[in-house]
Design a protein around this motif. Structure first.
Motif, PDB file in Angstrom:
ATOM      1  N   ILE A 187       0.831  -1.198   0.000  1.00 12.15           N
ATOM      2  CA  ILE A 187       0.000   0.000   0.000  1.00 12.15           C
ATOM      3  C   ILE A 187       0.868   1.251   0.000  1.00 12.15           C
ATOM      4  CG2 ILE A 187      -1.778   1.276   1.287  1.00 12.15           C
ATOM      5  CD1 ILE A 187      -2.338  -1.605   2.642  1.00 12.15           C
ATOM      6  N   ASP A 188       0.534   2.197  -0.882  1.00 12.70           N
ATOM      7  CA  ASP A 188       1.184   3.503  -0.858  1.00 12.70           C
ATOM      8  C   ASP A 188       0.103   4.572  -0.718  1.00 12.70           C
ATOM      9  OD1 ASP A 188       3.303   5.231  -0.785  1.00 12.70           O
ATOM     10  OD2 ASP A 188       4.085   4.738  -2.765  1.00 12.70           O
ATOM     11  N   THR A 189       0.465   5.695  -0.109  1.00 10.05           N
ATOM     12  CA  THR A 189      -0.521   6.704   0.254  1.00 10.05           C
ATOM     13  C   THR A 189      -0.140   8.072  -0.322  1.00 10.05           C
ATOM     14  OG1 THR A 189       0.656   7.125   2.332  1.00 10.05           O
ATOM     15  CG2 THR A 189      -1.092   5.468   2.373  1.00 10.05           C
ATOM     16  N   HIS A 190      -1.056   9.038  -0.183  1.00  7.36           N
ATOM     17  CA  HIS A 190      -0.884  10.356  -0.804  1.00  7.36           C
ATOM     18  C   HIS A 190      -0.488  10.158  -2.279  1.00  7.36           C
ATOM     19  CE1 HIS A 190      -0.928  12.345   3.166  1.00  7.36           C
ATOM     20  NE2 HIS A 190      -0.165  11.341   3.564  1.00  7.36           N
ATOM     21  N   PHE A 191      -1.108   9.191  -2.914  1.00  4.58           N
ATOM     22  CA  PHE A 191      -0.556   8.581  -4.122  1.00  4.58           C
ATOM     23  C   PHE A 191      -0.586   9.507  -5.329  1.00  4.58           C
ATOM     24  CE2 PHE A 191      -0.620   5.464  -7.636  1.00  4.58           C
ATOM     25  CZ  PHE A 191       0.546   4.796  -7.321  1.00  4.58           C
ATOM     26  N   VAL A 192      -1.753  10.024  -5.640  1.00  4.07           N
ATOM     27  CA  VAL A 192      -1.888  10.909  -6.805  1.00  4.07           C
ATOM     28  C   VAL A 192      -1.207  12.238  -6.523  1.00  4.07           C
ATOM     29  CG1 VAL A 192      -3.539  12.087  -8.303  1.00  4.07           C
ATOM     30  CG2 VAL A 192      -4.044   9.777  -7.455  1.00  4.07           C
ATOM     31  N   GLN A 193      -1.432  12.777  -5.336  1.00  7.16           N
ATOM     32  CA  GLN A 193      -0.938  14.110  -5.001  1.00  7.16           C
ATOM     33  C   GLN A 193       0.590  14.179  -4.991  1.00  7.16           C
ATOM     34  OE1 GLN A 193      -3.322  12.422  -3.485  1.00  7.16           O
ATOM     35  NE2 GLN A 193      -5.136  13.684  -3.832  1.00  7.16           N
TER      36      GLN A 193
END
Length: 290
Positions: A187-193
């Protein structure tokens, strides 16, 4: 083994009713996205006792726990969930404290805040707190909700380092063990931004069995039975599927050199779309072909 609990992972910057920072009473009723369709509202709706559920906010990952905890209590209070409190575990020995363990046993929901996922796993990993958390998730009507670091740490394997700009150079992405609530994903987060798609590409090409999950901000996945995923929140979820990769130069290049990948499959989910981890089938809720 059928998982009894629910997993809610969020890409960060979850809507906590920031409209309430000023003009509190006047503006609060206006934000229908928060009150009717927001992620925190969904957490409450999915929980065992709804607004009466016992919710514990876990601030271990954060460097500002005394600030972030009350923000969640206030936001949940606006949603009529008042049976909430904060557990701030800053040292490993606290994760064996009988009072803290009893609070975990009595919780219907734990909400892990953002911060540093390596701090979270290094403090909680392998403790009694961790053992009870896994047991409750597997065997009870219980919710693990995590945003940003709390989401990244939920899987068996966890990204803890890697710049966005250099993430497709061999060796730039660092991976360690997470809390182990779900297998076969990372899982990775703040992905698009933050433009982190290259981090998932490198992770998946190294082990194509693992499904890469990229969560946008104020966006997440509700995972039931440990396998069925539903997109929630206001943005996008990107899935990276490496099972059909045809070729790569990964093992032929030196550290720091660019990685080539042929035939990497991606899916893009928005609110209410679903994905089955057993069949790898995606269903678009508002498909133009239905």
């Amino acid at each position: 083994m059928k998982i009894q609990g629910k997993l809610i992972i969020i890409g960060g910057a979850v809507d906590k009713g920031s409209f309430t920072e000023t003009n509190l009473d006047r503006d609060a009723p206006k934000n229908l996205n928060f009150f009717e369709e927001g992620i925190l509202k969904r957490v409450i709706n999915e929980s065992k006792n709804k607004e009466f559920s016992r919710i514990e906010i876990i601030t271990t990952a954060s460097k500002i726990p005394l600030e972030i905890g009350p923000e969640y209590i206030k936001a949940l209070g606006y949603l009529n969930a008042h049976n909430t409190d904060v557990i701030n575990i800053e040292r490993r020995e606290q994760a064996s404290d009988p009072e803290i363990l009893e609070r975990l046993r009595n919780a219907d929901v734990v909400m892990f805040t953002g911060g540093d996922q390596l701090r979270l796993t290094s403090i909680l990993g392998g403790t009694l707190f961790h053992d009870i958390l896994l047991d409750k998730y597997r065997n009870e009507n219980f919710i693990y909700a995590g945003t940003s670091a709390g989401a990244a740490a939920a899987s068996n394997n966890m990204i803890y380092q890697g710049s966005s700009s250099e993430s497709l150079l061999k060796g730039e992405v660092k991976i360690t063990s997470g809390l182990g609530l779900i297998d076969d994903v990372i899982i990775d987060t703040h992905f698009v931004q933050r433009g982190r798609i290259g981090r998932l590409f490198q992770t998946v090409v190294g082990n194509p069995k693992v499904l890469g999950i990229g969560l946008g901000e104020d966006t997440g996945l509700l995972i039931t039975n440990g396998r069925q995923m539903e997109a929630i929140g206001s943005g996008l979820v990107i899935l990276v599927d490496g099972r059909e990769i045809k070729d790569t130069n990964l093992t032929q290049i030196e550290m720091g050199q660019p990685i080539s990948i042929s035939h990497l499959v991606t899916h893009v989910l928005s609110k209410y779309d679903t994905f089955d981890l057993d069949t790898f089938k995606m269903t678009i809720k508002s498909s133009q072909y239905v």
